[in-house]
Motif scaffolding. Structure first.
Motif, PDB file in Angstrom:
ATOM      1  N   TYR A 115       0.814  -1.209   0.000  1.00 27.56           N
ATOM      2  CA  TYR A 115       0.000   0.000   0.000  1.00 27.56           C
ATOM      3  C   TYR A 115       0.850   1.263   0.000  1.00 27.56           C
ATOM      4  O   TYR A 115       0.597   2.198  -0.764  1.00 27.56           O
ATOM      5  CB  TYR A 115      -0.934   0.020   1.209  1.00 27.56           C
ATOM      6  CG  TYR A 115      -1.954  -1.099   1.261  1.00 27.56           C
ATOM      7  CD1 TYR A 115      -2.573  -1.581   0.106  1.00 27.56           C
ATOM      8  CD2 TYR A 115      -2.303  -1.678   2.478  1.00 27.56           C
ATOM      9  CE1 TYR A 115      -3.508  -2.596   0.166  1.00 27.56           C
ATOM     10  CE2 TYR A 115      -3.242  -2.695   2.554  1.00 27.56           C
ATOM     11  CZ  TYR A 115      -3.846  -3.156   1.388  1.00 27.56           C
ATOM     12  OH  TYR A 115      -4.772  -4.161   1.461  1.00 27.56           O
ATOM     13  N   SER A 116       1.842   1.339   0.860  1.00 26.33           N
ATOM     14  CA  SER A 116       2.665   2.543   0.962  1.00 26.33           C
ATOM     15  C   SER A 116       3.644   2.638  -0.200  1.00 26.33           C
ATOM     16  O   SER A 116       4.349   1.674  -0.525  1.00 26.33           O
ATOM     17  CB  SER A 116       3.449   2.546   2.272  1.00 26.33           C
ATOM     18  OG  SER A 116       4.398   3.596   2.281  1.00 26.33           O
ATOM     19  N   ALA A 117       3.716   3.824  -0.795  1.00 28.25           N
ATOM     20  CA  ALA A 117       4.657   4.056  -1.895  1.00 28.25           C
ATOM     21  C   ALA A 117       6.094   4.159  -1.400  1.00 28.25           C
ATOM     22  O   ALA A 117       7.034   4.154  -2.208  1.00 28.25           O
ATOM     23  CB  ALA A 117       4.284   5.336  -2.633  1.00 28.25           C
ATOM     24  N   LEU A 118       6.278   4.225  -0.080  1.00 23.49           N
ATOM     25  CA  LEU A 118       7.616   4.339   0.485  1.00 23.49           C
ATOM     26  C   LEU A 118       8.164   3.008   0.981  1.00 23.49           C
ATOM     27  O   LEU A 118       9.316   2.929   1.400  1.00 23.49           O
ATOM     28  CB  LEU A 118       7.603   5.341   1.650  1.00 23.49           C
ATOM     29  CG  LEU A 118       7.454   6.805   1.225  1.00 23.49           C
ATOM     30  CD1 LEU A 118       6.929   7.649   2.379  1.00 23.49           C
ATOM     31  CD2 LEU A 118       8.780   7.357   0.729  1.00 23.49           C
ATOM     32  N   PHE A 119       7.359   1.955   0.916  1.00 22.43           N
ATOM     33  CA  PHE A 119       7.786   0.661   1.438  1.00 22.43           C
ATOM     34  C   PHE A 119       8.515  -0.135   0.353  1.00 22.43           C
ATOM     35  O   PHE A 119       7.933  -0.504  -0.673  1.00 22.43           O
ATOM     36  CB  PHE A 119       6.592  -0.141   1.948  1.00 22.43           C
ATOM     37  CG  PHE A 119       6.960  -1.468   2.555  1.00 22.43           C
ATOM     38  CD1 PHE A 119       7.382  -1.547   3.869  1.00 22.43           C
ATOM     39  CD2 PHE A 119       6.921  -2.637   1.803  1.00 22.43           C
ATOM     40  CE1 PHE A 119       7.734  -2.760   4.433  1.00 22.43           C
ATOM     41  CE2 PHE A 119       7.274  -3.858   2.352  1.00 22.43           C
ATOM     42  CZ  PHE A 119       7.689  -3.917   3.673  1.00 22.43           C
ATOM     43  N   VAL A 140      -5.815   7.429  -5.305  1.00 23.69           N
ATOM     44  CA  VAL A 140      -6.723   6.417  -4.758  1.00 23.69           C
ATOM     45  C   VAL A 140      -5.899   5.286  -4.116  1.00 23.69           C
ATOM     46  O   VAL A 140      -4.768   5.054  -4.517  1.00 23.69           O
ATOM     47  CB  VAL A 140      -7.629   5.824  -5.863  1.00 23.69           C
ATOM     48  CG1 VAL A 140      -8.616   6.872  -6.359  1.00 23.69           C
ATOM     49  CG2 VAL A 140      -6.820   5.298  -7.052  1.00 23.69           C
ATOM     50  N   ASP A 141      -6.479   4.612  -3.139  1.00 21.37           N
ATOM     51  CA  ASP A 141      -7.678   4.968  -2.423  1.00 21.37           C
ATOM     52  C   ASP A 141      -7.301   5.771  -1.190  1.00 21.37           C
ATOM     53  O   ASP A 141      -6.268   5.530  -0.582  1.00 21.37           O
ATOM     54  CB  ASP A 141      -8.454   3.723  -2.019  1.00 21.37           C
ATOM     55  CG  ASP A 141      -9.174   3.061  -3.202  1.00 21.37           C
ATOM     56  OD1 ASP A 141      -9.770   3.795  -4.010  1.00 21.37           O
ATOM     57  OD2 ASP A 141      -9.128   1.819  -3.309  1.00 21.37           O
ATOM     58  N   THR A 142      -8.207   6.666  -0.769  1.00 26.43           N
ATOM     59  CA  THR A 142      -7.939   7.572   0.342  1.00 26.43           C
ATOM     60  C   THR A 142      -7.335   6.868   1.540  1.00 26.43           C
ATOM     61  O   THR A 142      -6.275   7.270   2.054  1.00 26.43           O
ATOM     62  CB  THR A 142      -9.247   8.244   0.812  1.00 26.43           C
ATOM     63  OG1 THR A 142      -9.948   8.762  -0.305  1.00 26.43           O
ATOM     64  CG2 THR A 142      -8.963   9.337   1.812  1.00 26.43           C
ATOM     65  N   ASP A 143      -8.041   5.851   2.035  1.00 22.71           N
ATOM     66  CA  ASP A 143      -7.716   5.239   3.315  1.00 22.71           C
ATOM     67  C   ASP A 143      -6.864   3.986   3.194  1.00 22.71           C
ATOM     68  O   ASP A 143      -6.644   3.288   4.195  1.00 22.71           O
ATOM     69  CB  ASP A 143      -9.006   4.906   4.076  1.00 22.71           C
ATOM     70  CG  ASP A 143      -9.994   4.118   3.221  1.00 22.71           C
ATOM     71  OD1 ASP A 143      -9.836   4.103   1.985  1.00 22.71           O
ATOM     72  OD2 ASP A 143     -10.926   3.522   3.783  1.00 22.71           O
ATOM     73  N   ILE A 144      -6.408   3.699   1.991  1.00 23.09           N
ATOM     74  CA  ILE A 144      -5.553   2.515   1.819  1.00 23.09           C
ATOM     75  C   ILE A 144      -4.171   2.984   1.360  1.00 23.09           C
ATOM     76  O   ILE A 144      -3.307   3.262   2.179  1.00 23.09           O
ATOM     77  CB  ILE A 144      -6.187   1.491   0.856  1.00 23.09           C
ATOM     78  CG1 ILE A 144      -7.593   1.104   1.344  1.00 23.09           C
ATOM     79  CG2 ILE A 144      -5.320   0.238   0.766  1.00 23.09           C
ATOM     80  CD1 ILE A 144      -8.327   0.136   0.451  1.00 23.09           C
ATOM     81  N   CYS A 145      -3.958   3.111   0.065  1.00 24.91           N
ATOM     82  CA  CYS A 145      -2.625   3.463  -0.417  1.00 24.91           C
ATOM     83  C   CYS A 145      -2.245   4.909  -0.112  1.00 24.91           C
ATOM     84  O   CYS A 145      -1.094   5.194   0.231  1.00 24.91           O
ATOM     85  CB  CYS A 145      -2.523   3.183  -1.909  1.00 24.91           C
ATOM     86  SG  CYS A 145      -2.598   1.421  -2.299  1.00 24.91           S
ATOM     87  N   CYS A 146      -3.204   5.836  -0.235  1.00 26.31           N
ATOM     88  CA  CYS A 146      -2.882   7.237   0.044  1.00 26.31           C
ATOM     89  C   CYS A 146      -2.577   7.437   1.528  1.00 26.31           C
ATOM     90  O   CYS A 146      -1.580   8.069   1.889  1.00 26.31           O
ATOM     91  CB  CYS A 146      -4.026   8.145  -0.396  1.00 26.31           C
ATOM     92  SG  CYS A 146      -4.308   8.185  -2.183  1.00 26.31           S
ATOM     93  N   GLU A 147      -3.428   6.906   2.374  1.00 26.84           N
ATOM     94  CA  GLU A 147      -3.200   7.063   3.807  1.00 26.84           C
ATOM     95  C   GLU A 147      -1.952   6.314   4.259  1.00 26.84           C
ATOM     96  O   GLU A 147      -1.184   6.826   5.090  1.00 26.84           O
ATOM     97  CB  GLU A 147      -4.409   6.578   4.611  1.00 26.84           C
ATOM     98  CG  GLU A 147      -4.214   6.747   6.105  1.00 26.84           C
ATOM     99  CD  GLU A 147      -5.459   6.429   6.927  1.00 26.84           C
ATOM    100  OE1 GLU A 147      -5.321   6.291   8.153  1.00 26.84           O
ATOM    101  OE2 GLU A 147      -6.564   6.330   6.352  1.00 26.84           O
ATOM    102  N   SER A 148      -1.738   5.120   3.747  1.00 26.97           N
ATOM    103  CA  SER A 148      -0.536   4.371   4.133  1.00 26.97           C
ATOM    104  C   SER A 148       0.723   5.150   3.770  1.00 26.97           C
ATOM    105  O   SER A 148       1.689   5.197   4.547  1.00 26.97           O
ATOM    106  CB  SER A 148      -0.524   3.006   3.448  1.00 26.97           C
ATOM    107  OG  SER A 148      -1.577   2.191   3.896  1.00 26.97           O
TER     108      SER A 148
END
Length: 230
Positions: A115-119, A140-148
């Motif tokens: 999910y995280s673009a930094l992982f 997208v999605d707010t509470d998944i990839c964006c929030e992670s």
């Protein structure tokens, strides 16, 4: 919280604006895809105008699903009988960035399988090399990839601005705790983020705050062009 923006130290992260999330008949289609495309497109153009870095991310799994990890358990309705995801597979049209918001030549496209673009990606190294300390997040999605991504960015001490109307999420089915509409899931995520992780602001707020930065960048370009010999 409220963060000031310095274009040379700012990067816009365009999170997973891919066909599998945005096309109307896609398995993971966001019900608010058209809004996100329109609003985030405005932010992309502003960031380009003012000289901020623009970075795209894409969720992509190997064709055999070998790098999908626990995703196949969380999204078991999107996995075939062999345990391979039926979406977001490398080499399929679904992983391509949507035609209406594609990167320009030279803008990084970060492939990720979490999910995280930094992982476990090169994103942090790229940002560090460019002296980036402030991130603007939409997609997208707010509470998944964006929030992670926003959470991990805050852990790494980036200043994060999260776009409230250039993000959207899915409706959640009842897994024992009741159905949650996409609107409610989105709203709660924004409340949580604004309290504990980052600044949350609308597209209009972002554009108003950065209008002078775009003007200054255009003026600087005009001065530079005028100083060039014929």
């Amino acid at each position: 919280m409220r963060y000031d923006l310095v274009p040379a130290r700012t990067a816009l992260l365009v999170i997973d604006m891919q066909n599998d999330f945005l096309l109307p008949d896609a398995p993971l289609a966001s019900p608010h895809a058209s809004q996100v495309i329109e609003q985030l497109g405005r932010v992309v153009e502003r960031c380009r105008d003012m000289g901020a870095m623009v970075v795209f991310t894409a969720a992509v799994f190997e064709p055999d699903g070998s790098d999908a990890g626990r995703w196949v358990e969380c999204w078991s309705d999107l996995v075939n009988e062999d345990g391979v995801p039926v979406v977001l597979l490398a080499g399929t049209p679904g992983v391509e960035v949507h035609d209406d918001i594609r990167p320009l030549p030279g803008e990084p496209l970060i492939r990720k399988n979490r999910y995280s673009a930094l992982f476990n990606t090169e994103l942090d190294s790229i940002l560090t090399e460019h002296g980036i300390d402030t991130l603007v997040i939409g997609g997208v999605d707010t509470d998944i990839c964006c929030e992670s991504t926003a959470r991990e960015a805050m852990f790494r001490t980036y200043k994060v601005l999260f776009l409230s109307d250039a993000t959207a999420t899915l409706e959640y089915p009842d897994t024992g705790w009741g159905v949650v509409s996409s609107e409610e899931a989105h709203r709660v995520a924004l409340v949580r983020l604004s309290q504990a992780f980052c600044e949350v602001l609308s597209t209009d707020d972002f554009l108003e705050r950065t209008a002078h930065l775009a003007r200054e960048s255009r003026d600087a370009d005009q001065v530079l062009q005028a100083s060039q010999p014929d």
